[in-house]
Design a protein around this motif. Structure first.
Motif, mmCIF file in Angstrom:
data_model
loop_
_atom_site.group_PDB
_atom_site.id
_atom_site.type_symbol
_atom_site.label_atom_id
_atom_site.label_comp_id
_atom_site.label_asym_id
_atom_site.label_seq_id
_atom_site.Cartn_x
_atom_site.Cartn_y
_atom_site.Cartn_z
ATOM 1 N N ALA A 184 6.416 3.109 7.982
ATOM 2 C CA ALA A 184 6.302 4.328 7.171
ATOM 3 C C ALA A 184 4.832 4.724 7.073
ATOM 4 O O ALA A 184 3.941 3.880 7.156
ATOM 5 C CB ALA A 184 6.895 4.099 5.794
ATOM 6 N N SER A 185 4.589 6.008 6.887
ATOM 7 C CA SER A 185 3.195 6.457 6.854
ATOM 8 C C SER A 185 2.682 6.584 5.426
ATOM 9 O O SER A 185 1.512 6.835 5.214
ATOM 10 C CB SER A 185 3.065 7.797 7.571
ATOM 11 O OG SER A 185 3.803 8.789 6.910
ATOM 12 N N ARG A 186 3.543 6.479 4.477
ATOM 13 C CA ARG A 186 3.081 6.528 3.086
ATOM 14 C C ARG A 186 4.163 5.920 2.197
ATOM 15 O O ARG A 186 5.275 5.679 2.641
ATOM 16 C CB ARG A 186 2.778 7.950 2.628
ATOM 17 C CG ARG A 186 3.977 8.876 2.722
ATOM 18 C CD ARG A 186 3.669 10.258 2.191
ATOM 19 N NE ARG A 186 4.558 11.238 2.774
ATOM 20 C CZ ARG A 186 5.839 11.389 2.430
ATOM 21 N NH1 ARG A 186 6.378 10.619 1.515
ATOM 22 N NH2 ARG A 186 6.591 12.301 3.014
ATOM 23 N N ASP A 199 0.844 -1.205 0.000
ATOM 24 C CA ASP A 199 0.000 0.000 0.000
ATOM 25 C C ASP A 199 0.877 1.251 0.000
ATOM 26 O O ASP A 199 0.636 2.192 -0.735
ATOM 27 C CB ASP A 199 -0.966 -0.003 1.199
ATOM 28 C CG ASP A 199 -0.251 -0.178 2.530
ATOM 29 O OD1 ASP A 199 0.878 -0.711 2.545
ATOM 30 O OD2 ASP A 199 -0.810 0.227 3.563
ATOM 31 N N ARG A 200 1.919 1.254 0.819
ATOM 32 C CA ARG A 200 2.807 2.427 0.825
ATOM 33 C C ARG A 200 3.993 2.264 -0.118
ATOM 34 O O ARG A 200 4.442 3.233 -0.732
ATOM 35 C CB ARG A 200 3.272 2.747 2.243
ATOM 36 C CG ARG A 200 3.697 1.550 3.045
ATOM 37 C CD ARG A 200 3.564 1.815 4.544
ATOM 38 N NE ARG A 200 2.367 1.211 5.097
ATOM 39 C CZ ARG A 200 2.333 0.657 6.312
ATOM 40 N NH1 ARG A 200 3.399 0.711 7.081
ATOM 41 N NH2 ARG A 200 1.241 0.105 6.757
ATOM 42 N N LEU A 201 4.494 1.051 -0.274
ATOM 43 C CA LEU A 201 5.689 0.864 -1.113
ATOM 44 C C LEU A 201 5.391 1.155 -2.582
ATOM 45 O O LEU A 201 6.265 1.570 -3.328
ATOM 46 C CB LEU A 201 6.231 -0.554 -0.948
ATOM 47 C CG LEU A 201 6.864 -0.826 0.422
ATOM 48 C CD1 LEU A 201 7.275 -2.293 0.556
ATOM 49 C CD2 LEU A 201 8.058 0.081 0.668
ATOM 50 N N ARG A 202 4.131 0.913 -2.979
ATOM 51 C CA ARG A 202 3.742 1.211 -4.367
ATOM 52 C C ARG A 202 4.039 2.653 -4.740
ATOM 53 O O ARG A 202 4.361 2.958 -5.863
ATOM 54 C CB ARG A 202 2.244 0.967 -4.532
ATOM 55 C CG ARG A 202 1.890 -0.298 -5.259
ATOM 56 C CD ARG A 202 0.481 -0.243 -5.834
ATOM 57 N NE ARG A 202 -0.498 0.285 -4.890
ATOM 58 C CZ ARG A 202 -1.261 -0.469 -4.092
ATOM 59 N NH1 ARG A 202 -1.166 -1.776 -4.127
ATOM 60 N NH2 ARG A 202 -2.126 0.092 -3.270
ATOM 61 N N LYS A 203 3.895 3.536 -3.750
ATOM 62 C CA LYS A 203 4.016 4.975 -4.043
ATOM 63 C C LYS A 203 5.416 5.520 -3.809
ATOM 64 O O LYS A 203 5.672 6.707 -4.031
ATOM 65 C CB LYS A 203 3.023 5.746 -3.168
ATOM 66 C CG LYS A 203 1.577 5.392 -3.473
ATOM 67 C CD LYS A 203 0.628 6.078 -2.498
ATOM 68 C CE LYS A 203 -0.468 5.126 -2.036
ATOM 69 N NZ LYS A 203 -0.827 5.281 -0.641
ATOM 70 N N LEU A 204 6.291 4.674 -3.327
ATOM 71 C CA LEU A 204 7.638 5.140 -2.996
ATOM 72 C C LEU A 204 8.408 5.491 -4.260
ATOM 73 O O LEU A 204 8.586 4.653 -5.141
ATOM 74 C CB LEU A 204 8.353 4.034 -2.223
ATOM 75 C CG LEU A 204 9.699 4.355 -1.594
ATOM 76 C CD1 LEU A 204 9.578 5.483 -0.588
ATOM 77 C CD2 LEU A 204 10.238 3.100 -0.895
ATOM 78 N N GLU A 205 8.864 6.734 -4.345
ATOM 79 C CA GLU A 205 9.622 7.161 -5.528
ATOM 80 C C GLU A 205 11.086 7.239 -5.176
ATOM 81 O O GLU A 205 11.470 7.910 -4.230
ATOM 82 C CB GLU A 205 9.100 8.520 -6.011
ATOM 83 C CG GLU A 205 7.741 8.404 -6.671
ATOM 84 C CD GLU A 205 7.130 9.742 -6.997
ATOM 85 O OE1 GLU A 205 7.834 10.765 -6.909
ATOM 86 O OE2 GLU A 205 5.934 9.759 -7.346
#
Ligand code: 9MR
Ligand code: ZN
Length: 554
Positions: free
Chosen positions: A552-554, A208-214
Motif C-alpha cells: 500500500a502507498s499510504r 507507517d501506513r497502517l497507522r493512518k488507515l481509517e
C-alpha cells in the motif's frame, strides 16, 4: 446504441459514423478471459505480466481513455502448465510505468480486462480486507455499506459460553467478542494464533501506513489506530479464554455446525471446550506480541497482555507434554495440532517483548531442533516461521550469532526456492503446483517470507514474487477471477459464508479471500456448498492484509 447527443454535426462521412459506432463498442467488448492478469493492477516501478491461455505472438497495451497504443511487445512461450493442463504464453509489459488505466490487446485472441497502473492500486483493497475483519466481529451488532449494499447483523452470540465441557456445569463464563472464525460462527484460539500473529507482524513492519488507515470502526477516534482497534477486539476475547491456572481453552463452539442463518439468529448453546497446549502457546505468543503493539497507546492494556502471556508460559513450563483438547462431543472445527512450533513462537515473542534470557534460551534450544529452520510456507498448523522471523528481525543483542545467521540463510534459501517455483509456474504462483484446503491463504502468507527476505537482503525478485502472489489471487489464474469477494474482476459471488448466505443482499459480504481450489489449478468452484474450496476464514484474510499492507502507498 443511439448516436443522438454525441455532438456529431458533420454526419456526412459514412466512415466516420462507422468509426464513431465502433469505438464505444470496442470499449464495451467483453474481455477475453484467456488473458489473465492481476485485476487490481500494477505498481509503476515493478514487473507487469499476463498469462495468455491461447497461442499468440504479439501484444499491445492500450490506454483506456482513448484506445491509444502505449506499448507493443512480443509474447513468449508456450510453457506447459501441468496443474491446469494448459499451454501458456507470457506478455511482459513491465516497461509500462505511467499511472493510468489500460487494457492488453492480443491479436488473434482479444482484449484483456481493464487494469490500472498506480502507486495506490492496493490501498482500497487493504481497507476493505480490514473492514472484513470488523464484519466478522462477534458479540455485537455490525454494519457496513459497500458499493451500494449494506451488510450487517444485530448483536450475536451474547451468551458465550457455557462451561459444561470444562466441569463448570450449565453456567456461562463470559467469553463474548472476538471474530467468527470463518464461514461458521465459532471461535477457535489456534486459528486466532496465526491470524493475529500475521496481522501484528504487518503492524510491526508497516505501521507507517497502517497507522493512518481509517476503517470507520465504532472505536475510531479513540486515539488507537483503527488497525489496532480491530486487533484489540480479538485480543480482548482471547483474554477471556485464559483459565485461572494459565491454561487456555481451545475453542468456543456449538456442538455441530449451525445452518445458514444470520449470526444474531443462531441461539444454539455454545460451549467452552477443554484446553490445549497449542492454544495456550499461541495465546502466549499473541498476548506478548500485542503487548508491544499496544504499549504506546494503552500501557495498562499492554501490561495486562504481558502478564497474561507470562502466566500461560509458566503453565506450559509445568506441562511440557503436548496436550490435545478433548473435543469429544463437538463436530465443528478441530484445529488440532502438535504444539512444538507454537511453543517456539511463544518463547520468541516473550523474548522480543521482555529481552529476558530464559525465553531466549528456550527459543534457541527449540529452534536448533528444526531442519530446515524456515519453511517456504506456513499456516495455522505450523507457526514455526513466525517464531523464526521474530527472532531474526529482533534488534536485541543477546541472540546467538551463529543461530541468527543460520535462520537468515534458511529464510533466504526458502525465499529463493519460492522465486524458482514461481518462475516455473505459468501463472507465477509462488506455491507452484501444490494445492490443498485453504491454499490461497498460504499463497498470501508467502509474501510474509518474501518481504522478510527482502528486508534481510534486498532483491527485486522477492518483491515481484510477492506481487505475483497477489496477482494470482486477483485474477492471474486459470479461472481469470479474483478470489476475494467484492474486489477485483469477477470475484466470488457464492462463498461458503453464513452471513453472506443468509442476508438479502445479492452480493456477498466484501473483502474475504476464499480458500481456493484443490487438488489442482482448475478445481475451484464458486459454490456456497463447497466449504472445502470456497469458504472464507480469518487465517486467510490476515496474510492477505499483510500482503496488501506491504504494497500500500499510504
Ligand atoms: O483451514 C482448515 C483446513 O486446513 C483443514 O484442512 C480443514 C479441515 O479440518 O479445516 C479448515 O478450517 C475450518 C475450520 O475447521 C472450521 N471453520 C472453517 C475453517 C475453514 O474451512
Ligand atoms: Zn457471533
Amino acid at each position: 446504441m443511439a448516436l443522438t447527443g454525441t455532438g456529431c454535426t458533420h454526419g456526412s462521412s459514412p466512415l466516420l459514423i462507422l468509426l464513431l459506432l465502433l469505438l464505444p463498442a470496442m470499449a464495451c467488448l467483453a474481455a477475453d478471459t484467456r488473458i489473465r492478469l492481476n485485476s487490481l493492477g500494477f505498481l509503476p516501478g515493478q514487473e507487469k505480466r499476463a498469462s495468455v491461455a491461447a497461442q499468440c505472438s504479439e501484444f499491445t497495451v492500450r490506454r483506456a481513455s482513448d484506445g491509444e497504443t502505449v506499448l507493443t511487445g512480443r509474447a513468449t512461450g508456450p510453457i506447459d502448465n501441468p496443474d491446469t493442463k494448459e499451454k501458456l504464453w507470457l506478455a511482459d509489459f513491465s516497461s509500462l510505468k505511467d499511472a493510468g488505466a489500460y487494457a492488453l490487446d492480443v491479436p488473434g485472441v482479444g482484449r484483456s480486462i481493464p487494469f490500472r497502473v498506480g502507486a495506490d492500486v492496493y490501498n482500497d483493497a487493504l481497507r476493505t480486507a480490514l473492514k472484513a475483519m470488523y464484519l466478522w466481529r462477534c458479540g455485537c451488532a455490525v454494519e457496513a455499506t459497500y458499493q451500494g449494499s449494506t451488510f450487517g447483523h444485530a448483536a450475536c452470540h451474547t451468551k458465550d459460553a457455557y462451561l459444561d465441557y470444562v466441569g463448570g456445569g450449565h453456567v456461562v463464563r463470559p467469553s463474548v467478542g472476538g471474530w467468527h472464525d470463518a464461514g461458521d460462527f465459532n471461535k477457535y484460539v489456534v486459528n486466532a494464533g496465526v491470524t493475529v500473529g500475521v496481522m501484528l507482524m504487518a503492524w510491526e513492519q508497516y505501521n507507517d501506513r497502517l497507522r493512518k488507515l481509517e476503517a470507520g470502526l465504532p472505536e475510531s477516534g479513540n486515539g488507537i489506530p483503527d488497525y489496532l482497534n480491530e486487533l484489540k477486539w480479538e485480543m480482548d476475547w482471547l483474554l477471556t479464554m485464559q483459565a485461572e491456572d494459565g491454561s487456555v481453552y481451545h475453542k468456543v463452539s456449538t456442538l455441530s455446525f449451525g445452518g445458514f442463518i444470520p449470526a444474531n439468529e443462531e441461539l444454539t448453546d455454545r460451549f467452552i471446550t477443554p484446553w490445549s497446549s497449542a492454544a495456550t502457546a499461541d495465546f502466549v505468543a499473541m498476548a506478548a506480541k500485542a503487548s508491544r503493539a499496544f504499549q504506546p497507546y494503552r500501557s495498562g492494556y499492554a501490561r495486562q497482555c504481558l502478564e497474561a502471556a507470562r502466566r500461560s508460559y509458566t503453565f506450559l513450563q509445568a506441562h511440557p507434554e503436548n496436550h490435545s483438547a478433548d473435543l469429544r462431543g463437538f463436530s465443528t472445527g478441530g484445529y488440532q495440532t502438535r504444539d512444538d512450533d507454537d511453543r517456539l513462537w511463544a518463547a520468541a515473542e516473550l523474548y522480543e517483548t521482555t529481552g529476558e534470557e530464559g525465553y531466549l534460551k528456550d527459543f534457541e534450544a527449540r529452534a536448533r531442533r528444526y531442519q530446515p529452520l524456515v519453511d517456504p510456507s506456513f499456516g495455522w498448523s505450523d507457526v514455526k516461521d513466525l517464531g523464526m522471523l521474530t527472532y531474526l528481525l529482533s534488534r536485541r543483542p543477546g541472540r546467538d550469532p551463529e543461530l541468527v545467521s543460520q535462520v537468515r540463510a534458511s529464510l533466504l534459501s526458502a525465499a529463493d526456492g519460492i522465486v524458482r517455483t514461481r518462475n516455473a509456474h505459468g501463472y507465477a504462483r509462488p506455491l507452484g503446483t501444490t494445492y490443498f484446503w485453504g491454499c490461497n491463504g498460504d499463497v498470501a502468507a508467502q509474501t510474509v517470507l518474501l518481504q522478510a527476505a527482502n528486508r534481510m537482503r534486498p532483491n527485486t525478485d522477492y518483491v515481484n514474487t510477492a506481487l505475483d502472489a497477489l496477482g494470482h489471487l486477483f485474477g492471474r489464474n486459470f479461472h481469470c477471477r479474483s478470489y476475494v469477494t467484492g474486489l477485483g474482476y469477477n470475484p466470488p459471488m457464492h462463498p461458503h459464508d453464513r452471513s453472506s448466505g443468509s442476508d438479502k443482499a445479492e452480493a456477498p459480504w466484501p473483502g474475504y479471500l476464499v480458500g481456493g481450489g484443490h487438488p489442482d489449478g482448475t478445481s475451484w468452484r464458486d459454490e456456497q456448498g463447497r466449504y472445502d474450496l470456497n469458504e472464507i476464514a480469518i487465517n486467510w484474510n490476515a496474510p492477505l492484509i499483510y500482503a496488501l499492507a506491504s504494497f500500500a502507498s499510504r
